[in-house]
Design a protein around this motif. Structure first.
Motif, mmCIF file in Angstrom:
data_model
loop_
_atom_site.group_PDB
_atom_site.id
_atom_site.type_symbol
_atom_site.label_atom_id
_atom_site.label_comp_id
_atom_site.label_asym_id
_atom_site.label_seq_id
_atom_site.Cartn_x
_atom_site.Cartn_y
_atom_site.Cartn_z
ATOM 1 N N ILE A 113 -29.353 -23.946 -16.818
ATOM 2 C CA ILE A 113 -28.063 -24.361 -16.569
ATOM 3 C C ILE A 113 -27.197 -24.752 -17.667
ATOM 4 O O ILE A 113 -26.057 -24.286 -17.905
ATOM 5 C CB ILE A 113 -28.045 -25.549 -15.561
ATOM 6 N N ASP A 117 -23.878 -22.555 -19.269
ATOM 7 C CA ASP A 117 -22.768 -23.113 -19.037
ATOM 8 C C ASP A 117 -22.062 -23.024 -20.363
ATOM 9 O O ASP A 117 -21.062 -22.745 -20.477
ATOM 10 C CB ASP A 117 -22.878 -24.620 -18.495
ATOM 11 N N ARG A 182 -25.101 -20.009 -10.666
ATOM 12 C CA ARG A 182 -25.364 -21.411 -10.971
ATOM 13 C C ARG A 182 -25.544 -22.370 -9.779
ATOM 14 O O ARG A 182 -26.386 -23.461 -9.796
ATOM 15 C CB ARG A 182 -23.900 -21.841 -11.673
#
Length: 195
Positions: A113, A117, A182
């Protein structure tokens, strides 16, 4: 324009990624001994006496991170961004390995993650890619759980640690695919926290 030359500190869900340095040597040596990770022929984990060389090579050839479990303060592995093409932009996520005690925990989900990101939101990449040994089915399943798509197999692509030649399975995730992927990863992270 995005800065592809520096390694940031990233933190999420009690996991921290920080720029890999020589100061991480003792912790990485301990991590690689947890489960004798270096003996796995399908990983990039170094032998304990080669950790210093591993760090030198990693910091000279890629954007390398130490993975830290903030609950324990221990270094539990390493991961990197590499083969960066700023013209598209796209890059690869790899050279990822974890101590045995960190596998099948929240660690990898949190790392992906954070990295994705960073790749899509900060570096504004169009594509993130992965490569894994065709024999490393656990890695393939993990990459597929991220929402990545298998792009194909590169035959007779790289040497393994034992000198045998591996086929490499190639994956990618596009920026427009990341929001849905996500959301699934955040649900998975929440499930780890609930257990």
């Amino acid at each position: 324009m995005a800065d592809f030359s520096s390694v940031p500190v990233l933190s999420f869900d009690r996991v921290r990624l920080e720029p890999l340095t020589a100061a991480h040597e003792a912790g990485l040596r301990e991590a690689v001994c947890d489960g004798e990770v270096w003996k796995l022929n399908v990983t990039s984990a170094p032998e304990p006496d080669q950790v210093a060389d591993y760090i030198r090579t990693a910091t000279q050839t890629r954007l390398a991170f130490a993975v830290i479990d903030e609950d324990t303060g221990k270094i539990v592995g390493s991961t990197s961004l590499y083969h960066i093409d700023p013209a598209i932009p796209r890059l690869y996520i790899g050279f990822t390995w974890y101590a045995l005690s960190a596998r099948r925990t929240r660690i990898n989900t949190a790392c992906k993650i954070m990295l994705l990101d960073y790749v899509f939101d900060t570096l504004n990449c169009r594509c993130a890619c992965w490569q894994t040994d065709n024999l490393n089915t656990a890695s393939q399943r993990a990459i597929e759980r991220l929402g990545a798509h298998q792009d194909g197999i590169l035959r007779c692509h790289k040497l393994r640690k034992d000198g045998s030649v591996r086929d490499t399975v190639e994956y990618s995730l596009l920026r427009e695919e990341w929001p849905q992927a996500r959301a699934k990863l955040l649900k998975k992270a929440a499930a780890y926290d609930a257990s």
